[in-house]
Design a protein around this motif. Structure first.
Motif, short mmCIF file in Angstrom:
data_model
loop_
_atom_site.label_atom_id
_atom_site.label_comp_id
_atom_site.label_asym_id
_atom_site.label_seq_id
_atom_site.Cartn_x
_atom_site.Cartn_y
_atom_site.Cartn_z
N PRO A 23 -18.52 31.42 10.87
CA PRO A 23 -17.91 31.15 12.04
C PRO A 23 -18.79 30.94 13.30
CG PRO A 23 -18.53 33.68 10.57
CD PRO A 23 -20.02 32.84 10.78
N TYR A 25 -16.99 30.40 17.18
CA TYR A 25 -16.51 30.33 18.43
C TYR A 25 -16.91 30.08 20.43
CZ TYR A 25 -13.38 32.63 21.87
OH TYR A 25 -12.34 32.16 22.74
N GLU A 27 -18.92 27.75 20.84
CA GLU A 27 -20.28 27.32 20.54
C GLU A 27 -21.11 26.24 20.52
OE1 GLU A 27 -22.58 29.97 20.21
OE2 GLU A 27 -21.72 31.17 19.00
N ASP A 56 -13.33 29.37 15.10
CA ASP A 56 -12.56 30.00 15.26
C ASP A 56 -11.48 30.15 16.15
OD1 ASP A 56 -11.50 33.09 14.86
OD2 ASP A 56 -13.95 34.41 15.54
N ASN A 84 -7.91 31.97 18.36
CA ASN A 84 -9.31 32.71 17.93
C ASN A 84 -8.63 34.00 17.65
OD1 ASN A 84 -11.13 35.17 19.83
ND2 ASN A 84 -12.10 33.94 18.40
N ALA A 108 -23.63 31.73 14.36
CA ALA A 108 -24.04 29.73 15.07
C ALA A 108 -24.80 30.10 15.77
CB ALA A 108 -22.53 29.45 15.47
N ASP A 109 -25.56 31.13 16.43
CA ASP A 109 -26.78 31.31 17.61
C ASP A 109 -28.22 31.14 17.17
OD1 ASP A 109 -26.59 33.57 16.69
OD2 ASP A 109 -25.69 34.58 18.20
N GLN A 111 -29.33 33.13 16.11
CA GLN A 111 -30.48 34.80 15.95
C GLN A 111 -30.90 35.01 14.39
OE1 GLN A 111 -28.00 36.77 18.71
NE2 GLN A 111 -29.33 37.64 19.56
N LYS A 146 -27.83 45.95 24.16
CA LYS A 146 -27.27 45.50 22.41
C LYS A 146 -28.22 46.71 21.61
CE LYS A 146 -24.61 42.65 20.31
NZ LYS A 146 -23.77 42.28 20.41
N ARG A 211 -35.31 39.20 14.38
CA ARG A 211 -33.98 38.41 15.20
C ARG A 211 -34.41 38.24 16.67
NH1 ARG A 211 -28.54 39.03 14.66
NH2 ARG A 211 -27.18 39.44 16.89
N ARG A 214 -30.29 34.26 20.88
CA ARG A 214 -29.40 33.03 21.34
C ARG A 214 -30.26 32.03 21.39
NH1 ARG A 214 -23.85 31.44 21.61
NH2 ARG A 214 -23.67 34.09 20.37
N THR A 219 -23.19 35.50 24.49
CA THR A 219 -22.39 36.56 23.61
C THR A 219 -21.10 36.10 23.14
OG1 THR A 219 -21.99 38.56 22.93
CG2 THR A 219 -22.10 38.26 24.81
N LYS A 220 -20.78 36.06 22.35
CA LYS A 220 -19.27 35.35 22.21
C LYS A 220 -18.57 36.83 21.68
CE LYS A 220 -19.35 31.81 23.36
NZ LYS A 220 -21.44 31.39 23.41
N LYS A 225 -14.54 43.20 22.09
CA LYS A 225 -14.72 43.29 20.68
C LYS A 225 -15.36 43.83 19.82
CE LYS A 225 -13.00 38.79 21.05
NZ LYS A 225 -14.02 37.30 20.48
N1 UDP Z 1 -17.80 34.56 16.34
C1 UDP Z 1 -16.81 33.80 16.02
N2 UDP Z 1 -15.50 35.10 16.58
C2 UDP Z 1 -15.77 35.16 17.60
C3 UDP Z 1 -16.06 35.77 18.38
C4 UDP Z 1 -17.57 35.82 18.13
O1 UDP Z 1 -16.70 33.46 15.23
O2 UDP Z 1 -14.29 36.17 17.96
C5 UDP Z 1 -18.86 34.20 16.45
C6 UDP Z 1 -20.18 33.40 16.95
O3 UDP Z 1 -19.29 32.33 17.17
C7 UDP Z 1 -21.24 34.09 16.52
C8 UDP Z 1 -20.96 35.07 15.30
O4 UDP Z 1 -19.77 35.67 15.76
O5 UDP Z 1 -21.88 32.30 15.57
C9 UDP Z 1 -21.43 36.04 15.98
O6 UDP Z 1 -21.48 35.92 17.83
P1 UDP Z 1 -22.44 36.46 18.62
O7 UDP Z 1 -24.10 35.86 18.10
O8 UDP Z 1 -21.90 35.87 20.44
O9 UDP Z 1 -22.70 37.70 18.60
P2 UDP Z 1 -23.71 39.08 19.34
O10 UDP Z 1 -25.14 38.21 18.05
O11 UDP Z 1 -23.96 38.64 20.54
O12 UDP Z 1 -23.38 40.00 18.30
#
Ligand code: UDP
Ligand code: MG
Length: 328
Positions: A23, A25, A27, A56, A84, A108-109, A111, A146, A211, A214, A219-220, A225
């Motif tokens: 998934p 968003y 990116e 997304d 979204n 996708a990031d 991590q 986090k 882990r 990124r 962050t998304k 959220k």
């Molecule tokens: N993502 C998504 N829709 C959203 C928010 C996040 O598809 O509304 C995806 C984002 O692109 C990533 C994954 O969910 O691939 C996890 O998000 P992120 O890495 O930003 O979260 P974090 O690791 O900071 O918790």
């Protein structure tokens, strides 16, 4: 070893061993690095695979970049959502459409290191497992905020939902076709997969990983959220808050009776002073308890309301696999 195709649909396409659902968003910054690291790993597996990029509702260049990538990467499939819909809904869109005998979901990031995927596949096959979780045993690259919020989240969820929920397990996991079919059979709701999948009870194992940071972009998952995910996790998997409201109601009732006895005693002794303070304190206290309980009930009511509406949590604009089938 190749597993036999389990329906006619899959026979037409040829059996796919692995689907990787990503998934994403907005990116655009991470996408090139993701493809550069994910592709060699999957090509190196020597298994037929597909990568399902679920866009997304990105508003940046993600969609265009995915189209460019697809020209050079035949195994890349793009599922675009109209707007979204959130990480978990995007995951649902990907999982429901994946064709593989095994499906891995990954962010996708970068991590979550893609190099771990062959390890997950090997473990699933060797031990005949349906789920392989990946546990973050080192989150030192995450921000303090986090890490703290994640620690509280897993502590609370394990207390409320049960110790069968593995801690520090995000959405980087492998699932077998039977798990996927079970998920597809569930009504379309706001799922929290890290809690839903352990509750299905399939044989599972786990691998650990570090882990990473990124790779690019931000962050998304802003605080809003994160709070929504925590609320969905609690209200979707535990009735403890409802029981808490009941307990508080019962306690308030006991306090009420004590206060009543006190009022009558004071009245009968003729000590009936204005009592402004006690009145205000009582009104405020019970007002607060009632509002809190109403709030808790509202959370569950909202879930019932959305479930009764039975609206899908996402809407697919197009799926490149379907377009290709129509052309051929
Ligand atoms: N993502 C998504 N829709 C959203 C928010 C996040 O598809 O509304 C995806 C984002 O692109 C990533 C994954 O969910 O691939 C996890 O998000 P992120 O890495 O930003 O979260 P974090 O690791 O900071 O918790
Ligand atoms: Mg991330």
């Amino acid at each position: 070893m190749m597993t036999a195709p389990n329906d006619e649909d899959e026979m037409d396409r040829g059996p796919l061993t692995l689907s990787v659902v990503v998934p994403m968003y907005n990116e655009e910054e991470a996408l090139t690095a993701l493809a550069a690291r994910l592709r060699p790993v999957l090509d190196g597996c020597g298994e037929p695979y597909e990568v399902l990029a679920v866009d997304d509702g990105s508003t940046d260049a993600t969609a265009r970049m995915l189209e460019d990538l697809r020209l050079r990467w035949p195994q890349l499939r793009v599922v675009s959502l109209r707007c979204n819909s959130g990480h978990q809904a995007a995951l649902t869109a990907g999982l429901h459409r994946a064709h593989g005998t095994y499906v891995v979901s990954i962010d996708a990031d970068l991590q979550d290191p893609p190099e771990v995927i062959p390890q997950m596949l090997a473990l699933a096959r060797a031990d005949a497992l349906d789920v392989v979780y990946s546990v973050r045993d080192d989150r030192s690259t995450d921000s303090v905020f986090k890490r703290r919020t994640a620690a509280y989240y897993y502590w609370l969820i394990r207390r409320l939902v049960g110790a069968h929920v593995p801690a520090q397990v995000g959405d980087f996991r492998l699932m077998s076709r039977p798990v996927l079919e079970s998920l597809k059979a569930l009504p379309d709701q706001r799922h929290v997969y890290r809690l839903l999948i352990p509750s299905l009870g399939f044989p599972s194992g786990q691998i650990t990983y570090r882990r990473e940071e990124r790779v690019a972009g931000t962050t998304k998952y802003p605080v809003g959220k994160m709070v929504l995910l925590a609320l969905d996790s609690i209200t979707g998997f535990s009735t403890a808050p409802l029981r808490l409201a009941t307990a508080m109601g019962a306690l308030s009732l006991v306090v009420c009776f004590v206060l009543l006895a006190w009022t009558i005693t004071v009245y009968s002794l003729g000590w009936t002073l204005p009592g402004w303070t006690s009145l205000v304190v009582t009104v405020l206290f019970f007002g607060a308890v009632q509002l809190f309980c109403l709030g808790l009930l509202g959370e569950y009511l909202a879930r019932i309301y959305t479930a009764v509406q039975a609206r899908p949590t996402y809407s697919v604009a197009h799926d490149t696999a379907t377009v290709e089938e129509t052309i051929s």
